[in-house]
Design a protein around this motif. Structure first.
Motif, PDB file in Angstrom:
ATOM      1  N   LEU A 220       0.841  -1.189   0.000  1.00  0.00           N
ATOM      2  CA  LEU A 220       0.000   0.000   0.000  1.00  0.00           C
ATOM      3  C   LEU A 220       0.878   1.241   0.000  1.00  0.00           C
ATOM      4  N   ILE A 221       0.583   2.162  -0.901  1.00  0.00           N
ATOM      5  CA  ILE A 221       1.358   3.411  -0.950  1.00  0.00           C
ATOM      6  C   ILE A 221       0.400   4.604  -0.963  1.00  0.00           C
ATOM      7  N   GLY A 222       0.951   5.819  -1.058  1.00  0.00           N
ATOM      8  CA  GLY A 222       0.112   7.016  -1.032  1.00  0.00           C
ATOM      9  C   GLY A 222       0.103   7.639   0.357  1.00  0.00           C
ATOM     10  N   GLY A 223      -0.413   8.842   0.433  1.00  0.00           N
ATOM     11  CA  GLY A 223      -0.325   9.673   1.641  1.00  0.00           C
ATOM     12  C   GLY A 223      -0.891   9.093   2.918  1.00  0.00           C
ATOM     13  N   VAL A 235     -10.073  -6.844   6.341  1.00  0.00           N
ATOM     14  CA  VAL A 235     -11.161  -7.114   5.394  1.00  0.00           C
ATOM     15  C   VAL A 235     -10.748  -7.939   4.187  1.00  0.00           C
ATOM     16  N   GLY A 236      -9.458  -8.193   4.005  1.00  0.00           N
ATOM     17  CA  GLY A 236      -9.137  -8.954   2.799  1.00  0.00           C
ATOM     18  C   GLY A 236      -7.726  -9.493   2.739  1.00  0.00           C
ATOM     19  N   PHE A 237      -6.782  -8.625   2.474  1.00  0.00           N
ATOM     20  CA  PHE A 237      -5.440  -9.109   2.162  1.00  0.00           C
ATOM     21  C   PHE A 237      -4.571  -9.144   3.418  1.00  0.00           C
ATOM     22  N   GLN A 238      -4.455 -10.373   3.978  1.00  0.00           N
ATOM     23  CA  GLN A 238      -3.770 -10.518   5.266  1.00  0.00           C
ATOM     24  C   GLN A 238      -2.280 -10.165   5.192  1.00  0.00           C
ATOM     25  N   PHE A 239      -1.711 -10.162   3.977  1.00  0.00           N
ATOM     26  CA  PHE A 239      -0.280  -9.836   3.863  1.00  0.00           C
ATOM     27  C   PHE A 239      -0.048  -8.429   3.336  1.00  0.00           C
ATOM     28  N   ALA A 240      -0.981  -7.537   3.653  1.00  0.00           N
ATOM     29  CA  ALA A 240      -0.814  -6.140   3.236  1.00  0.00           C
ATOM     30  C   ALA A 240       0.372  -5.527   3.972  1.00  0.00           C
ATOM     31  N   THR A 241       1.091  -4.678   3.281  1.00  0.00           N
ATOM     32  CA  THR A 241       2.264  -4.039   3.876  1.00  0.00           C
ATOM     33  C   THR A 241       2.396  -2.629   3.294  1.00  0.00           C
ATOM     34  N   THR A 242       3.366  -1.877   3.789  1.00  0.00           N
ATOM     35  CA  THR A 242       3.544  -0.557   3.198  1.00  0.00           C
ATOM     36  C   THR A 242       5.010  -0.173   3.142  1.00  0.00           C
ATOM     37  N   PHE A 243       5.274   0.984   2.593  1.00  0.00           N
ATOM     38  CA  PHE A 243       6.640   1.489   2.455  1.00  0.00           C
ATOM     39  C   PHE A 243       6.981   2.353   3.665  1.00  0.00           C
TER      40      PHE A 243
END
Ligand SMILES: Nc1ncnc2c1ncn2[C@@H]1O[C@H](COP(=O)(O)OP(=O)(O)OP(=O)(O)O)[C@@H](O)[C@H]1O
Ligand SMILES: [Mg+2]
Length: 264
Positions: A220-223, A235-243
């Motif tokens: 996931l990116i953006g402000g 709610v969905g993607f258990q391996f969500a991550t960010t920068f």
């Protein structure tokens, strides 16, 4: 000199060398002020005989302040924001530029028209200082997807970039962009009714759920990406991550791509 400019609908993010900065994507006609109090970040420019306030100054003092909410980026606001970014990045004379458009606008015609507006010589006066900028090359890539170039790798890479007005999502498999699993959702933080992270996560997951596998790693990116990670996992993607600095992920990607294809 190479400069990467992510002229978003909310903020303009700029990278050059090891410097990065941002300012609000606001443009207004300059107004004659009676009592002028100048703040350090204030930017007033003259371009093609017209005066404009840019960024915070446009927010504070502008009349008819415009924030680009149009779909296309081929307009004078984009040009003014990019030129201001280049000036503030320290560009003088020749400069190579990398910027982007939303994935659904990445069409030859749109890119050619934007390139035509940007490439070439521009004379600009910012806070009284005159400079001539010559954009020798304007490379135009995709918002969201460009973050891939920050740390390229094999396998499946999914990127989601919820911005102010649009949410771009991109897929790369073994280094190749997969168009049919990428696109633009015409909703972002500033035009979704309940702009809260839970709502955003549900909206995006609803869109991508059937197309992407829930076990995919999604970057996931953006402000506001940091706010989105936990709801996204729920709610969905258990391996969500960010920068580390998700708001600059596109600009960093533009810069990395520019370094490879145009040189610094
Ligand atoms: N420091 C901050 N505090 C609060 N909200 C922020 C902050 N930085 C960004 N935002 C909000 O996060 C959202 C996304 O910001 P971002 O800079 O990614 O948008 P953008 O790239 O300008 O938009 P788009 O990609 O749609 O053109 C915007 O709604 C913005 O107002
Ligand atoms: Mg953006």
């Amino acid at each position: 000199m190479l400069v990467a400019v992510d002229a978003g609908r909310a903020y303009v993010k700029t990278i050059t060398g090891n410097r990065k900065f941002s300012f609000p994507s606001k443009v207004s006609k300059a107004r004659q002020r009676t009592f002028v109090q100048t703040l350090e970040e204030d930017m007033e420019i003259r371009y093609q005989g017209k005066d404009y306030f840019i960024g915070q100054l446009a927010e504070r003092e502008g009349s008819f302040t415009r924030q680009m909410m149009t779909e296309s980026k081929v307009n004078i606001e984009t040009v003014l924001l990019v030129l201001t970014a280049l000036f503030q990045a320290g560009a003088i004379g020749e400069v190579k530029l990398v910027t982007g458009v939303p994935i659904n606008m990445y069409k030859e015609d749109e890119r050619a028209r934007l390139r035509a507006k940007l490439e070439g010589e521009h004379e600009i006066i910012l806070n009284g200082t005159y400079r001539k900028l010559h954009i020798t090359k304007a490379a135009i890539t995709i918002e969201g997807g460009a973050a891939y170039w920050v740390h390229r790798r094999m396998g499946t890479v999914r990127i989601v970039d919820p911005g102010a007005r649009t949410t771009n999502y991109a897929t790369f498999k073994d280094g190749i962009f997969i168009d049919r699993e990428s696109g633009t959702i015409p909703k972002g933080w500033d035009n979704v009714r309940e702009a809260d992270p839970e709502e955003m996560a549900s909206m995006i997951v609803g869109h991508l759920g059937g197309m992407w596998n829930i076990t995919d790693v999604v970057e996931l990116i953006g402000g506001k990406a940091h706010d989105l990670v936990e709801p996204f996992k729920r709610v969905g993607f258990q391996f969500a991550t960010t920068f580390e600095d998700p708001q600059f992920a596109n600009a960093l990607g533009y810069y990395a791509l520019g370094k490879e294809t145009l040189g610094e």
